[in-house]
Design an enzyme around this catalytic site. Structure first.
Site, PDB file in Angstrom:
ATOM      1  CG  HIS A 332      -2.036  -1.024   1.122  1.00 40.25           C
ATOM      2  ND1 HIS A 332      -1.828  -2.307   1.556  1.00 40.25           N
ATOM      3  CD2 HIS A 332      -3.321  -0.965   0.671  1.00 40.25           C
ATOM      4  CE1 HIS A 332      -2.939  -3.010   1.379  1.00 40.25           C
ATOM      5  NE2 HIS A 332      -3.859  -2.225   0.844  1.00 40.25           N
ATOM      6  CB  SER A 552      -6.281  -4.811   0.743  1.00 38.07           C
ATOM      7  OG  SER A 552      -6.336  -3.704   1.597  1.00 38.07           O
ATOM      8  CD  GLU A 610       2.058  -5.859   4.675  1.00 39.78           C
ATOM      9  OE1 GLU A 610       2.737  -5.256   3.822  1.00 39.78           O
ATOM     10  OE2 GLU A 610       0.817  -5.859   4.670  1.00 39.78           O
TER      11      GLU A 610
END
Length: 670
Positions: A332, A552, A610
């Site tokens: 991101h 996400s 992540e």
């Protein structure tokens, strides 16, 4: 924003004291001592001082009047804000109780000779600032008296209906604020340029509607002028507190500012150098962890800085920012937009059909079935009266013959969303000409056809026992798509939830909350079927299908589907990016960089989603030959898994026992 009092001795501001609580607080500038002005209810914001020093105004979210949802059993608070006033002195009354006044001639009142007294025109210029409220110079010197004892008990609401309020400012005798309508999150523009500037006139004790179509507004420091931006980024200046004139144009009466007169010289290399530093600084200050996950950020800055001298255009600068931010090794961290020269636009017109070239003729091979009631999601060939069918030959497009040397697509260049004539021929019938409106984007049509095909596959493979829904993203579109199918599919014996290609967003928790509902009872009406409790809860087993393009909030949904033990996940490991962003910082040329600000942690794996993703319980890939054949082994396996689980976990259906018998017992004869 913080606001100084007219005498400069106090500073009023909103401060968050908990995640869902904020209050208005006043600080004494000289001593630093602070005083709470409001008691915590929900959210207080936007304080503004009365220029005469009698009141402090603010916005507050505290009017909770729920509205029933029109689609499913839900309530929401769509209008909960309004302006409030707090008396600064203990002996100050409510500003909404009119005071008796002697009869006297008012400014502008007709004189005995019938002429009107002239009122000086308010100036249209002032020392604009970020105060957002007017402070006349005459009142600036007057010392302000605030009785802090019991000040929170002197809050009164403006006599206006609750709304969605955004900004607030005060001028002498009036308070101004903006409201925005309740609009769908998918509506064009997303609400930009739809706000209304309202005001309250204390002397007349009435609410005013001053201007429409705003994005934001500011009041000059002397309170005489108000500037606002509209949805087209145009700027207008009008007298503060007065209704926007009906006259349009860049004149003094119209108030619009001709921004085309602004001319600036830009030195791109100098601008890029400043933007480079700015993008670097934003990451330094906004990245979710202060140590930037151990990355030596100053060293990164110094390493890429010399490359600025080799940048020759805006796109190369964009590449440089991507490379620099890529050193964070975090999802991101994006860069987009900026000052590019507009490219030529030749929008391609589309017919919403599969065509094939055969023997020099263009034949309609298939017409995808979309939502025929929605022009944006339906094939132009499905328009009533067109009567196009697979097998029909397209002879002409817009009057131009098509064939082996000219395709329909080549004729439709620059004809997107236009009415176009087609000449069609079916078998031995004579050619006929119809009119269609081309599409500029076939994705809504193709998506609906894909979802419905998947739904048919699931129903057919399971004999109607398993339902299906797909969630394309975790934003408003995905939320709408979920409910379109969940409400009709959740009552089947089992349900497949497909989040492949999910583009992320923020609503995963709302969807998971509904999927996690467990049926514990039923409501039996007289004339209809039993209604489950909780309402719209799944009847039986759940299976999730996910893949490497679910990212996400799609990652988060997939992981929490497993974590909550809602059912197995079939497919491939997800994308692996769960540090969220809030894009709001523009660079000087209008470009935007995003800072990974919100990192997700889970009780089972910590920070490990992540840069890794979520492993499926059952890994299934789609081989190239399977894709070419139109097969979907991931979805097929999900249906089979749902049927297998139904064998050991049948759906929760009511097993009603004997119904209550409430007749009084028969008494024995005497």
């Amino acid at each position: 924003a913080a606001r100084f009092s007219p005498d400069g001795r106090y500073l009023a501001y909103a401060i968050a004291i908990a995640r869902h609580l904020s209050i208005i607080r006043i600080a004494e500038v000289d001593s630093g001592k602070t005083h709470d002005v409001t008691r915590p209810v929900l959210w207080d914001s936007a304080p503004a001082w009365d220029p005469k020093g009698h009141y402090l105004y603010f916005l507050s979210t505290r009017t909770l009047d729920p509205v029933y949802d029109a689609v499913h059993f839900e309530l929401g608070f769509y209008r909960a804000d309004r302006p409030y006033a707090v008396a600064l002195r203990a002996d100050e009354g409510s500003p909404f109780v009119p005071e008796p006044k002697p009869l006297k001639e008012e400014k502008g009142q007709a004189k005995e000779d019938g002429s009107a007294e002239e009122t000086p025109e308010a100036p249209l210029a002032g020392d604009g600032g970020e105060t957002g409220e007017g402070t006349p110079e005459s009142s600036a010197a007057a010392p302000l008296r605030i009785d802090f004892q019991g000040i929170a008990d002197r809050v009164v609401a403006f006599p206006v209906p609750p709304a969605r309020c955004v900004e607030l400012a005060a001028i002498e005798g009036k308070v101004l604020w903006t409201t925005e309508p309740v609009r769908g999150a998918l509506a064009d523009g997303g609400g930009a340029g739809r706000r209304t500037l309202r005001g309250y006139d204390f002397e007349k004790q009435e609410t005013l509607r001053l201007a429409d179509g705003l994005v934001s507004f500011r009041v000059s420091a002397d309170g005489s002028a108000l500037a606002y931006r509209d949805g087209e980024q145009a700027l207008r200046v009008i007298p503060a507190g007065e209704k926007a004139p009906e006259e349009d144009g860049c004149t003094r009466k119209g108030g619009w500012i001709d921004l085309s007169r602004l001319k600036i010289s830009v030195d791109p290399p100098a601008e890029w150098r400043q933007m480079y530093r700015e993008a670097w600084r934003l990451q330094r200050d906004q990245f979710w962890t202060e140590d930037l996950s151990g990355v030596d950020w100053q060293a990164v800055h110094d390493r890429y800085l010399p490359l600025l001298d080799r940048v020759g255009c805006r796109s190369e600068f964009s590449d440089l920012i991507w490379e620099m931010q890529g050193e964070l090794g975090t999802s991101h961290a994006y860069e987009y937009g900026g000052d590019y020269r507009p490219s030529p636009a030749y929008a391609q017109g589309l017919l919403g059909a599969d065509l094939r070239l055969e023997a020099g003729q263009w034949i309609i091979a298939a017409i995808p079935a979309g939502d025929v009631w929605d022009e944006a999601a339906a094939s132009p060939l499905a328009r009533p009266g067109v009567d196009a069918r697979p097998g029909d030959v397209i002879l002409r497009v817009a009057g131009v013959p098509v064939g082996a040397d000219r395709s329909p697509a080549s004729v439709l260049v620059n004809l997107a969303e236009e009415e176009v004539e087609l000449t069609l021929k079916r078998g031995d019938d004579p050619p006929r000409t119809v009119t269609v409106r081309t599409l500029g984007d076939e994705r809504p049509l193709r998506y609906r056809a894909w979802v419905e095909a998947n739904r048919r596959l699931v129903h057919a493979r399971s004999g109607g026992r398993v339902g299906y829904l797909h969630v394309p993203d975790m934003g408003p579109a995905g939320y709408a798509e979920f409910h379109r199918y969940f409400l009709v599919e959740a009552d089947r014996d089992a349900l497949v939830v497909d989040v492949r290609n999910n583009g992320g967003g923020h609503v995963s928790q709302l969807l998971l909350e509904k999927l996690a509902r467990r049926r514990v009872g039923y409501d039996q009406p007289r004339w209809s079927e039993p209604v489950p409790y909780p309402e719209d809860s799944p009847a039986g087993p759940l299976v999730c299908v996910s893949d490497e393009l679910a990212g996400s909030d799609g990652d988060i949904f997939t992981h929490c589907f497993k974590l909550l033990k809602l059912g197995p996940v079939v497919g491939k490991r997800t994308w692996g990016g769960v540090i969220g962003i809030a894009p709001r910082h523009q660079l000087v040329d209008g470009g935007v960089t995003t800072q990974p600000e919100y990192s997700f942690w889970f009780e089972d794996v910590g920070w490990a989603v992540e840069n890794y993703g979520v492993d499926p319980d059952i890994e299934v890939d789609i081989a190239p030959q399977e894709w070419r054949e139109g097969r979907d082994p991931q979805l097929e396996r999900a249906v089979d898994e749902a049927l297998t689980r139904l064998e050991t976990a049948p759906p929760r259906r009511p097993a009603f026992g004997p119904r209550p018998r409430l007749a009084p017992p028969k008494l024995p004869r005497r």
